[in-house]
Design a protein around this motif. Structure first.
Motif, mmCIF file in Angstrom:
data_model
loop_
_atom_site.group_PDB
_atom_site.id
_atom_site.type_symbol
_atom_site.label_atom_id
_atom_site.label_comp_id
_atom_site.label_asym_id
_atom_site.label_seq_id
_atom_site.Cartn_x
_atom_site.Cartn_y
_atom_site.Cartn_z
ATOM 1 N N ARG A 67 -3.221 -22.093 31.598
ATOM 2 C CA ARG A 67 -4.368 -21.228 31.316
ATOM 3 C C ARG A 67 -5.540 -21.577 32.238
ATOM 4 O O ARG A 67 -6.207 -20.699 32.779
ATOM 5 N N TRP A 122 7.510 -18.419 27.352
ATOM 6 C CA TRP A 122 6.397 -18.922 28.151
ATOM 7 C C TRP A 122 6.154 -18.064 29.392
ATOM 8 O O TRP A 122 5.428 -18.465 30.290
ATOM 9 N N PRO A 136 5.342 -12.977 27.135
ATOM 10 C CA PRO A 136 4.561 -13.104 25.889
ATOM 11 C C PRO A 136 3.338 -14.014 26.051
ATOM 12 O O PRO A 136 2.265 -13.726 25.502
ATOM 13 N N TYR A 137 3.490 -15.068 26.814
ATOM 14 C CA TYR A 137 2.378 -15.984 27.076
ATOM 15 C C TYR A 137 1.270 -15.272 27.857
ATOM 16 O O TYR A 137 0.094 -15.341 27.493
ATOM 17 N N TYR A 138 1.652 -14.573 28.924
ATOM 18 C CA TYR A 138 0.661 -13.874 29.738
ATOM 19 C C TYR A 138 -0.041 -12.777 28.941
ATOM 20 O O TYR A 138 -1.235 -12.542 29.121
ATOM 21 N N ARG A 151 -0.772 -12.912 25.804
ATOM 22 C CA ARG A 151 -1.780 -13.605 24.995
ATOM 23 C C ARG A 151 -3.019 -13.954 25.827
ATOM 24 O O ARG A 151 -4.105 -14.101 25.281
ATOM 25 N N LEU A 152 -2.835 -14.074 27.133
ATOM 26 C CA LEU A 152 -3.955 -14.391 28.027
ATOM 27 C C LEU A 152 -4.637 -13.146 28.586
ATOM 28 O O LEU A 152 -5.489 -13.249 29.468
#
Length: 167
Positions: free
Chosen positions: A94, A122, A125-127, A129-130
């Motif tokens: 992040r 990771w 889905p992670y991106y 959330r960012l």
């Protein structure tokens, strides 16, 4: 966590980070990704000389993560961001993405783009959330289409992939 430009003597460490970060793909049935060789020293040096390679350091030690990128169609395209598993889940990725976003703003670029696997927790889905959003086919720029075509040539389309962008 301290982020700074990569030095030439750190390039082999980036390769080690890439290998370690790739290993968890094996558990998802993606052995080809886990076994994929990291970028060559020459490729990493290209990004470093262009001022497009940054490393995250935990104190004064060696890098624990890195990001390489290049401008593509008005955005800063994240070619690779890798975090060593020993430094995972501590906000390092992040922080690197925030650093890249700051550099993009300084250069007058419209945001960040990347390509990623949709079903790897990771990754997409992670991106998301960012703040990254998946681009529809009609939104893909010529540069992103070229990147996706190259990824398909490398066999990465064996698993679902998308282009994402954060303005």
């Amino acid at each position: 966590m301290r982020i700074r430009p990569v030095t030439s003597d750190e390039l082999p460490v980036l390769q080690d980070i890439e290998r370690a970060a790739g290993a968890p793909f094996r558990d998802l049935g993606m052995a080809a990704v886990a076994d994929d060789e990291p970028p060559t020293l020459e490729v990493l040096e290209h990004y470093r000389r262009a001022g497009r390679a940054w490393a995250a350091h935990d104190g004064d030690g060696p890098p624990v993560a890195y990001l390489i990128c290049e401008p593509v169609d008005g955005a800063l395209h994240i070619e690779q961001v890798s975090v060593h598993p020993d430094a995972a889940r501590r906000g390092v990725g992040r922080a690197l993405l925030a650093y890249a976003a700051d550099r993009a703003r300084e250069e007058g670029l419209a945001g960040l783009s990347l390509t990623t696997f949709t079903e790897v927790p990771w990754n997409a889905p992670y991106y998301a959330r960012l703040g990254f959003r998946t681009l529809e086919e009609a939104e893909l720029t010529p540069g992103l289409r070229k990147i996706r075509a190259h990824e398909a040539e490398l066999g990465l389309d064996r698993w679902p992939r998308v282009c994402m962008r954060r303005d």
